[in-house]
Enzyme design. Structure first.
Site, PDB file in Angstrom:
ATOM      1  N   TYR A 155      -9.929   5.888   7.118  1.00  0.00           N
ATOM      2  CA  TYR A 155      -9.943   6.243   8.355  1.00  0.00           C
ATOM      3  C   TYR A 155     -10.951   7.550   7.848  1.00  0.00           C
ATOM      4  O   TYR A 155     -11.139   8.227   7.502  1.00  0.00           O
ATOM      5  CB  TYR A 155      -8.982   6.618   8.500  1.00  0.00           C
ATOM      6  CG  TYR A 155      -7.873   5.878   9.277  1.00  0.00           C
ATOM      7  CD1 TYR A 155      -7.371   5.071   7.755  1.00  0.00           C
ATOM      8  CD2 TYR A 155      -7.291   4.914   9.851  1.00  0.00           C
ATOM      9  CE1 TYR A 155      -5.989   4.485   8.207  1.00  0.00           C
ATOM     10  CE2 TYR A 155      -6.247   3.790  10.479  1.00  0.00           C
ATOM     11  CZ  TYR A 155      -5.626   3.665   9.084  1.00  0.00           C
ATOM     12  OH  TYR A 155      -4.942   2.818   9.439  1.00  0.00           O
ATOM     13  N   TYR A 157       3.352   6.854   9.743  1.00  0.00           N
ATOM     14  CA  TYR A 157       1.940   5.945   9.358  1.00  0.00           C
ATOM     15  C   TYR A 157       2.766   4.512   8.996  1.00  0.00           C
ATOM     16  O   TYR A 157       3.241   3.566   9.266  1.00  0.00           O
ATOM     17  CB  TYR A 157       1.392   6.069   8.616  1.00  0.00           C
ATOM     18  CG  TYR A 157      -0.054   5.291   8.379  1.00  0.00           C
ATOM     19  CD1 TYR A 157       0.551   4.345   7.047  1.00  0.00           C
ATOM     20  CD2 TYR A 157      -0.969   5.242   8.683  1.00  0.00           C
ATOM     21  CE1 TYR A 157      -0.343   3.441   6.793  1.00  0.00           C
ATOM     22  CE2 TYR A 157      -1.858   4.537   8.952  1.00  0.00           C
ATOM     23  CZ  TYR A 157      -2.088   3.193   8.357  1.00  0.00           C
ATOM     24  OH  TYR A 157      -2.572   2.772   7.597  1.00  0.00           O
ATOM     25  N   HIS A 208       0.796  -0.955   0.132  1.00  0.00           N
ATOM     26  CA  HIS A 208      -0.187   0.424   0.762  1.00  0.00           C
ATOM     27  C   HIS A 208       1.047   1.594  -0.486  1.00  0.00           C
ATOM     28  O   HIS A 208       1.778   1.509   0.553  1.00  0.00           O
ATOM     29  CB  HIS A 208      -0.782   0.112   1.560  1.00  0.00           C
ATOM     30  CG  HIS A 208      -2.117  -0.733   1.053  1.00  0.00           C
ATOM     31  ND1 HIS A 208      -3.266  -0.447   1.733  1.00  0.00           N
ATOM     32  CD2 HIS A 208      -2.174  -1.784   0.391  1.00  0.00           C
ATOM     33  CE1 HIS A 208      -4.058  -1.657   1.271  1.00  0.00           C
ATOM     34  NE2 HIS A 208      -3.608  -2.306   0.461  1.00  0.00           N
ATOM     35  N   LYS A 264       0.333   0.475  15.250  1.00  0.00           N
ATOM     36  CA  LYS A 264       1.907   0.456  15.674  1.00  0.00           C
ATOM     37  C   LYS A 264       1.605  -0.940  16.869  1.00  0.00           C
ATOM     38  O   LYS A 264       3.212  -0.961  16.943  1.00  0.00           O
ATOM     39  CB  LYS A 264       1.577   1.607  16.114  1.00  0.00           C
ATOM     40  CG  LYS A 264       2.063   2.805  15.526  1.00  0.00           C
ATOM     41  CD  LYS A 264       3.301   2.988  13.892  1.00  0.00           C
ATOM     42  CE  LYS A 264       2.966   3.491  13.388  1.00  0.00           C
ATOM     43  NZ  LYS A 264       3.805   3.319  12.240  1.00  0.00           N
ATOM     44  N   PRO A 297      -5.197   1.383  18.215  1.00  0.00           N
ATOM     45  CA  PRO A 297      -4.995   0.489  16.958  1.00  0.00           C
ATOM     46  C   PRO A 297      -5.057   1.435  15.665  1.00  0.00           C
ATOM     47  O   PRO A 297      -5.189   1.172  14.745  1.00  0.00           O
ATOM     48  CB  PRO A 297      -6.009  -0.248  17.379  1.00  0.00           C
ATOM     49  CG  PRO A 297      -6.889  -0.149  17.978  1.00  0.00           C
ATOM     50  CD  PRO A 297      -6.428   0.786  18.870  1.00  0.00           C
TER      51      PRO A 297
HETATM   52  C1  PHB Z   1      -7.218  -4.040  10.685  1.00  0.00           C
HETATM   53  O1  PHB Z   1      -6.996  -3.544   8.867  1.00  0.00           O
HETATM   54  O2  PHB Z   1      -7.799  -4.437  11.714  1.00  0.00           O
HETATM   55  C2  PHB Z   1      -6.639  -2.196  10.995  1.00  0.00           C
HETATM   56  C3  PHB Z   1      -5.434  -1.633   9.927  1.00  0.00           C
HETATM   57  C4  PHB Z   1      -5.612   0.034   9.956  1.00  0.00           C
HETATM   58  C5  PHB Z   1      -5.575   0.050  11.861  1.00  0.00           C
HETATM   59  C6  PHB Z   1      -6.077  -0.812  12.900  1.00  0.00           C
HETATM   60  C7  PHB Z   1      -6.612  -2.001  11.948  1.00  0.00           C
HETATM   61  O3  PHB Z   1      -4.826   1.243  12.111  1.00  0.00           O
END
Ligand code: PHB
Ligand code: APR
Length: 389
Positions: A200, A384, A72, A296, A292
């Protein structure tokens, strides 16, 4: 029984540390309280920084990730029906690998089996002894029999609820904690992901996240009050709420389906210092927890393991113990950077009960800066995709 490094916990931190040490000729013994099947049943995020990918390759467990992982080069932040793409490649020349933690753990177990690494599953009553002395050892019960492992060092890789951190005297520990006033309701579904990159969403009804595991396995989250229980949420109610929080032209394309996993996780930021006490070294969730939002958790476990494995290997191969002496300080420097990033994105993207109009304006302005300011995009992208080790 004697070994060089006793490792408590067979999660990603414990297994990766065992794999790196064994490949360098350092003997280990991994003690895990759950069964292997239980460890592999956990559904966890899998957004891997380049440093984590490199470490897994150095550990000899990168082949399937290279075949099945997804590269990605960006992600989206949405609010007010707007889509803001953070172009990692353009902003900082980096990318992330999307490859579920469950698969990382599975690959680690297979590699550990191939080299005959020592694991004991189903242990109970693990106790760490003589940490401040020169002869640390571990006792544990298995099938009603108490066993002892004498060792040079103990790696506490037993997560937030483990025994290792609590084996450091309270008078020595400095703990920092922030508990967020909401949780994440997560759903795993055998449906095609909404988008090829992660989304997000900041929405007045609350945060949402559209992620994935592979082209036919999607992972979605919505922010929920801490008082909510999983049984309060039918699949239909989840999908309806998720659609409300996504930009409408995206929501139209959402493919829904039955949840194959559904759970609520609380969000907290936590750090325990120091990460070394005598012969004990803490690694991963045993020493720190991140919300989450910034993905990280696994990546910090990996950087801890990088620092600790380098220190232990140098100690055994060149009698140079400087890496062990500086482990805690070096690991914590990177951990606090990730703590700040995870806290800032969580604060920017969620609805807080105590927030008023001013706070929501601050979120909006932060997102507009990310939309228009290359310096803001670079800071986000560098954090990130992972700061250097
Ligand atoms: C997930 O795919 O579970 C996931 C991805 C990114 C995040 C948190 C969880 O920031
Ligand atoms: N004795 C033996 N094993 C224990 C004990 C104990 N007293 N307490 C906990 N364990 C085991 C748990 O069963 C678990 O398998 O230690 C392991 C810790 O693994 P994780 O919690 O996955 O922590 P870590 O390896 O640091 O990985 C961090 O996992 O929780 C996610 O979001 C987190 O992605 C991050 C990653």
């Amino acid at each position: 029984m004697r070994t060089q490094v006793a490792i408590i916990g067979a999660g990603p931190a414990g297994l990766l540390l065992s794999q790196l040490l064994n490949r360098a000729g350092v003997a280990t013994m991994v003690l895990e309280r759950q069964s292997r099947a239980h460890v592999l049943s956990r559904i966890r995020a899998g957004v891997l920084e380049q440093g984590t990918v490199d470490l897994l390759n150095r550990a000899g467990v990168g082949a399937r990730m290279a075949r099945e992982g997804q590269h990605h080069s960006g992600c989206y932040l949405t609010h007010d029906q707007q889509m803001i793409r953070i172009d990692f490649a353009q902003a900082c020349g980096a990318e992330v690998m999307v490859y579920g933690q469950t698969e990382v753990t599975r690959d680690l177990y297979r590699a550990q089996d191939a080299i005959g690494a020592q694991h004991v599953h189903g242990v109970k009553n693990v106790v760490l002894h003589d940490l401040a002395g020169k002869t640390p050892y571990v006792t544990y019960d298995l099938d009603g029999v108490t066993h002892r492992i004498d060792c040079d060092f103990i790696a506490g890789c037993d997560g937030f609820h483990g025994v290792s951190r609590k084996s450091i005297p309270e008078s020595v520990r400095r703990e920092y904690e922030k508990v967020y006033p909401f949780g994440w309701l997560g759903v795993l579904s055998e449906t095609p992901p909404l988008h090829e990159e992660l989304i997000y969403a900041n929405h007045p009804r609350g945060f949402a996240l559209a992620s994935m595991r592979n082209p036919m396995l999607s992972r979605y989250y919505i922010q929920v009050p801490l008082s909510d229980r999983v049984e309060d949420w039918s699949d239909a109610a989840f999908w309806d709420e998720l659609k409300l929080r996504l930009p409408s032209d995206l929501a139209r394309d959402l493919v829904t389906g039955p949840s194959i996993e559904k759970s609520i996780a609380p969000l907290r930021s936590f750090v325990s210092e120091p990460m070394r006490f005598g012969g004990l070294f803490l690694c991963g969730d045993a020493a720190h927890i991140v919300p989450p939002t910034g993905a990280k958790g696994l990546n910090l476990a990996a950087s801890d393991v990088h620092y600790l494995s380098e220190g232990l290997i140098a100690h055994y191969t060149t009698r140079d113990s400087s890496g062990l002496e500086t482990y805690s300080e070096k690991a914590l420097a990177r951990i606090w950077q990730a703590m700040r990033f995870s806290w800032s994105v969580t604060t920017m993207m969620h609805r807080f009960p105590e927030h008023g109009a001013y706070d929501q304006q601050m979120q909006r302005v932060e997102l507009m800066q990310l939309s228009a300011n290359p310096a803001a995009q670079r800071l986000f992208a560098e954090n990130y995709t992972g700061l250097p080790y």
